[in-house]
Design an enzyme around this catalytic site. Structure first.
Site, short mmCIF file in Angstrom:
data_model
loop_
_atom_site.label_atom_id
_atom_site.label_comp_id
_atom_site.label_asym_id
_atom_site.label_seq_id
_atom_site.Cartn_x
_atom_site.Cartn_y
_atom_site.Cartn_z
N TYR A 33 0.88 -1.05 0.16
CA TYR A 33 0.04 -0.45 -0.29
C TYR A 33 1.03 1.13 0.08
CZ TYR A 33 0.62 1.09 5.09
OH TYR A 33 1.25 1.25 5.99
N ARG A 52 8.75 3.98 -5.07
CA ARG A 52 8.71 3.58 -3.62
C ARG A 52 7.09 1.85 -3.47
NH1 ARG A 52 7.23 5.33 1.72
NH2 ARG A 52 5.48 5.42 1.89
N ARG A 100 -7.81 -20.36 -1.77
CA ARG A 100 -6.94 -20.25 -0.45
C ARG A 100 -5.77 -20.95 -0.58
NH1 ARG A 100 -4.87 -22.16 4.15
NH2 ARG A 100 -4.44 -20.40 5.76
N HIS A 102 -1.07 -21.68 0.08
CA HIS A 102 0.39 -20.59 0.55
C HIS A 102 1.00 -19.78 -1.36
CE1 HIS A 102 -1.05 -22.06 4.78
NE2 HIS A 102 0.70 -21.34 4.90
N LYS A 149 6.76 -1.76 1.72
CA LYS A 149 5.25 -0.62 2.69
C LYS A 149 4.87 -2.00 2.73
CE LYS A 149 2.91 3.53 3.60
NZ LYS A 149 3.43 3.24 5.30
N GLU A 182 12.08 2.57 15.04
CA GLU A 182 10.95 3.22 14.15
C GLU A 182 9.44 3.46 14.63
OE1 GLU A 182 9.55 2.46 9.18
OE2 GLU A 182 9.56 0.75 10.19
N LEU A 207 10.91 1.64 7.63
CA LEU A 207 10.50 2.01 6.19
C LEU A 207 11.17 3.48 5.69
CD1 LEU A 207 7.97 0.60 4.54
CD2 LEU A 207 6.81 3.10 5.00
N1 PDD Z 1 2.79 4.62 7.28
N2 PDD Z 1 7.05 4.02 9.11
C1 PDD Z 1 6.28 3.30 8.83
C2 PDD Z 1 5.82 2.40 9.30
C3 PDD Z 1 5.36 4.04 8.02
O1 PDD Z 1 4.00 2.94 8.17
C4 PDD Z 1 5.22 4.99 7.82
C5 PDD Z 1 3.66 5.37 6.65
C6 PDD Z 1 6.49 5.30 7.11
C7 PDD Z 1 6.23 7.30 6.90
O2 PDD Z 1 6.37 6.77 5.65
P1 PDD Z 1 6.00 8.04 4.67
O3 PDD Z 1 7.07 9.12 4.67
O4 PDD Z 1 5.97 7.86 3.28
O5 PDD Z 1 4.45 8.77 5.14
C8 PDD Z 1 7.61 5.18 8.25
C9 PDD Z 1 1.38 5.49 6.36
C10 PDD Z 1 1.36 7.19 6.59
C11 PDD Z 1 0.33 4.46 6.95
O6 PDD Z 1 0.27 3.29 7.24
O7 PDD Z 1 -1.08 4.64 7.82
#
Ligand code: PDD
Length: 287
Positions: A33, A52, A100, A102, A149, A182, A207
């Site tokens: 996403y 990304r 379903r 894997h 992501k 993070e 991330l």
């Molecule tokens: N999250 N780290 C994680 C684990 C994240 O899920 C996100 C973003 C970030 C920051 O990434 P960016 O600057 O590209 O938004 C860092 C989004 C906003 C979410 O899950 O809603």
């Protein structure tokens, strides 16, 4: 006004929008996403977010469901149809729908594409930024590929919920060596007494946030020294400032960590200055 969602080529009332119970996003979190900020009727940093997104898909061997140009058309349509001027657009792509198993579907099936757009209250966000937020720390119990992501966010959801239950707004993950990785949905930063901006290198453990990437440029323009290195929880507690970044929060000051005040317990100068300057360095695409 009722919300509209995009699902596999169609715009539908949000309440009727659905994917199959055989969708691999639902069954296995086999999906990726992106979230982009929408600001004053413009999409922010769409090029970096789509870069990304393509990378995440490549890493999981999910094929691009359509060209980037087509994705952008759908993104803009989704924003327009929901009349979002300030808020966010959510894009999710799964490996598709298949009974379903894997193993990857063989033969391949078309990826599932979903997009939604939602307004947010900018005044409320600014009020929050003026106050700052509290964070708690939790052990980082995620898989190693947090650079992708993916929608597999259960540890992140549990961490965010723990933060809420502790009266905080975000949880910082801490690795086995005691270093902050993070936030549950944000990147983490501190400002040291030596006036250095410190954030963890994006090579492992986090991330590579788009807001983070752009903010490195902003810091440079403001003449701030940035050091990409890991920092411990103790170092963060002793920092003069701390903050988080994401497309949803932008630059958000952190004023306490596990109940210990950061600095004097109020936002300092650096994070608010970075927040104000952010959009001068971001990409703006009119909807
Ligand atoms: N999250 N780290 C994680 C684990 C994240 O899920 C996100 C973003 C970030 C920051 O990434 P960016 O600057 O590209 O938004 C860092 C989004 C906003 C979410 O899950 O809603």
């Amino acid at each position: 006004m009722s919300r509209i969602a995009y699902v596999n080529g169609r715009f539908l009332p949000h309440v009727n929008a659905a994917v199959s119970i055989d969708d691999r996003g639902f069954l296995f979190a086999d999906a990726v996403y992106e979230v982009c900020e929408v600001r004053d009727g413009e999409v922010i940093d769409s090029t970096l977010h789509l870069d990304r997104l393509e990378r995440s898909l490549r890493e999981l061997r999910i094929r691009m469901p359509m060209s980037r140009a087509a994705l952008l058309v759908v993104m803009r349509q989704t924003i327009k149809r929901n009349r979002v001027r300030n808020g966010g657009i959510y894009i999710q792509i799964s490996r598709g729908q298949s009974p379903r198993d894997h193993l990857f579907p063989n033969p391949e099936v078309p990826p599932t594409v979903v997009m939604t757009a939602k307004p947010h209250d900018r005044a409320k966000a600014e009020a929050q930024a003026a106050k700052g937020i509290a964070v708690i720390t939790v052990p980082d119990n995620r898989w190693e590929r947090v650079d992708i992501k993916s929608v597999g966010l259960l540890p992140n959801c549990l961490a965010k919920q723990a933060a809420k239950e502790a009266g905080a707004k975000e949880a910082w993950f801490v690795d086995a060596q005691g270093f902050v990785t993070e936030g549950s949905s944000t990147n983490a930063w501190i400002v040291t007494a030596a006036r250095e901006l410190v954030t963890r290198p994006a090579e492992t453990g986090i991330l590579r946030g788009i807001t983070r990437t752009v903010l490195l440029k902003v810091a440079d323009k403001l003449g701030l020294r940035v050091v990409e290195r890991a920092f411990t929880v103790d170092e963060a507690k002793a920092a003069t400032e701390a903050f988080i970044t994401a497309a949803t929060t932008l630059v958000m000051p952190v004023v306490s960590i596990d109940g210990s005040p950061v600095g004097d317990g109020h936002p300092g100068e650096t994070a608010p200055a970075l927040r104000r300057a952010f959009h001068d360095s971001a990409e703006h695409l009119p909807v």
